[in-house]
Design an enzyme around this catalytic site. Sequence first.
Site, PDB file in Angstrom:
ATOM      1  N   ASP A 131      34.102  39.929  36.173  1.00 29.35           N
ATOM      2  CA  ASP A 131      34.528  39.710  37.371  1.00 29.35           C
ATOM      3  C   ASP A 131      35.826  40.074  37.298  1.00 29.35           C
ATOM      4  OD1 ASP A 131      32.045  38.277  36.914  1.00 29.35           O
ATOM      5  OD2 ASP A 131      32.621  37.005  38.594  1.00 29.35           O
ATOM      6  N   GLU A 452      36.435  29.063  41.875  1.00 25.79           N
ATOM      7  CA  GLU A 452      35.320  29.140  42.509  1.00 25.79           C
ATOM      8  C   GLU A 452      34.847  27.968  42.950  1.00 25.79           C
ATOM      9  OE1 GLU A 452      33.547  33.550  40.858  1.00 25.79           O
ATOM     10  OE2 GLU A 452      32.584  31.674  40.181  1.00 25.79           O
ATOM     11  N   SER A 478      31.596  32.437  44.099  1.00 26.38           N
ATOM     12  CA  SER A 478      31.195  33.402  43.151  1.00 26.38           C
ATOM     13  C   SER A 478      30.205  34.314  44.238  1.00 26.38           C
ATOM     14  CB  SER A 478      30.027  32.676  42.367  1.00 26.38           C
ATOM     15  OG  SER A 478      29.251  33.514  41.716  1.00 26.38           O
TER      16      SER A 478
END
Length: 562
Positions: A131, A452, A478
């Site tokens: 990510d 998140e 997410s």
Amino acid sequence: MTCNSCKGCGTAHHNRILQGDDGALKRALYKSMDHSDEDLRQPIIAVVNSYTNATAGHANLDVIGQQVIKGIEEAGGTAMTFGTIAPCDGIAEGHLGMRYILAAREIIAASIEVMVRAHRFDAMVLLGSCDKIVPGMLMAAARLDIPAILVNAGPMYPAEYKGKHWDGNIVTEAIGWKAKGEIDEEEFRKIEDLAEPTIGSCTMFGTANTMCCLAESLGMSLPGSATIPAIDPERLQVAYQSGQQIMTLVENDVTARQIITKQSIDNAICTLLATGGSTNAIIHLQAIHYEAGLGPLPLDRFAQLSDKVPLLASIYPASEYDMIDFHLAGGVAAVEREMCTLLDLDTLTVVGRKGDVLEQIPTTTNRNIIKRLDEPFMHQSGVGVMRGNVAHEGSVIKPAAVPKHMFQFSGKAVVFDSEQAAIDAIVANQIVSGSVIVIRYEGPKGGAGLPEMYKPMKLLEGMGLSESCALITDGRFSGSNRGLFVGHISPEAYEGGVIGLIENGDQVSLNISARTITLDVAEEEINKRRQQWEPVEKTMPNGILGLYRDRVSSAATGALLR
């Protein structure tokens, strides 16, 4: 480049700091590690490898790195490897660790900057997959402006459970199933054991795979490479080819900022919108744009492009089709071919002009996953920007993952000043259908770290509430989340944003088609509450988070460190 000769050897050194008598000590240090005179006369290529066996998406980067090195050396370069961190969002979620994940992006970019500038490498191949690692690497490439290519590790294969394909997020949903008595402990453990069947980035179109696809769309990865599965032999072939191609970029003096331009970033935005990728990609593209010397990238640019880019691809969690299905359908390049009339085809990629690249891409044969431009899944884009009195500076939404019956939604607010408080309430069955859950003080400064809100959304799914409740936050989400969620609300609560003034029972209205988010409370009452407002102060461990909070910008501008 004009280079001096090493005294006594009569052959030029390509790398400037290795030239002449001043380069002797540096050459001696490299020779201590068995780099020969011949090695040191060639371009010195950094292989920036985020390999770790602590993160599933990076566990094959050691073997991928070996193939990159082989490609570099066979093409006439000398490869030198160094590492950087690669924390896993899935392992960091739901606890203090998540507050470090976005900050890791800045650390990764800075660590690469430090090493490359200290050693004055001639070029670099960046190996990452998850990510914040991919955007951190792209930020470094843009900042350093040397020849660079990104090689990702590839997505994992899906799990299979009761005849359906899943990604690892089945585990979090199973927590809700167990809480409701739908499965027992034995079945829960069975799900845990099958949830992540191979190495690779998680098989949904989350932030990891979104950013790998956008790296390809930007032109920073080999065409067609972003979605090759982690365990596919073709993944190693791409690594070798990337090692060879970096030498072509060095020979032609093609640097990162020649590829990362306003036009190529617009192309990447179009790809994000057309595929319904992770909302996190917005802040990452803003950061890459800034690092490329292009100044701030306003949310309005995403809004402008969203007016002309429809949703052309539908990938899990927006549909049943996972990343392996998307790859077999042609991947990101096939989507770009469908919308080539919306792209700037004169932009440069690591292998040449974008238009020339797309001419070589076959049209997809799977219209269940990738649609034609004139017959999209949805005429609106898959990612959008929301505004209103709750978000004067903007917020983000993923319409591709929102149930159609929730495109207009209004409900009473249930307010929490932390993610954990919301989790506790959801698990304790304290949330009723029709609610708008408000989670605040989770922004870049208030969190700190813009964590998140992955787990609350997944628990709502497991508890059967994801299609009857909304969740809004100044935190983020997410890429695996689905449902009606709005994130990055700016200004955040910690900085006096209206989200910090919402009270339990207030009516909040969301209109996805109109891209509006509204607190249905009179302005006079909002101003009255503002007079009495005081920020919630959260304690943080000593270290990077305090420094991060002091320097980070709003989520509306990419959560940049300045």
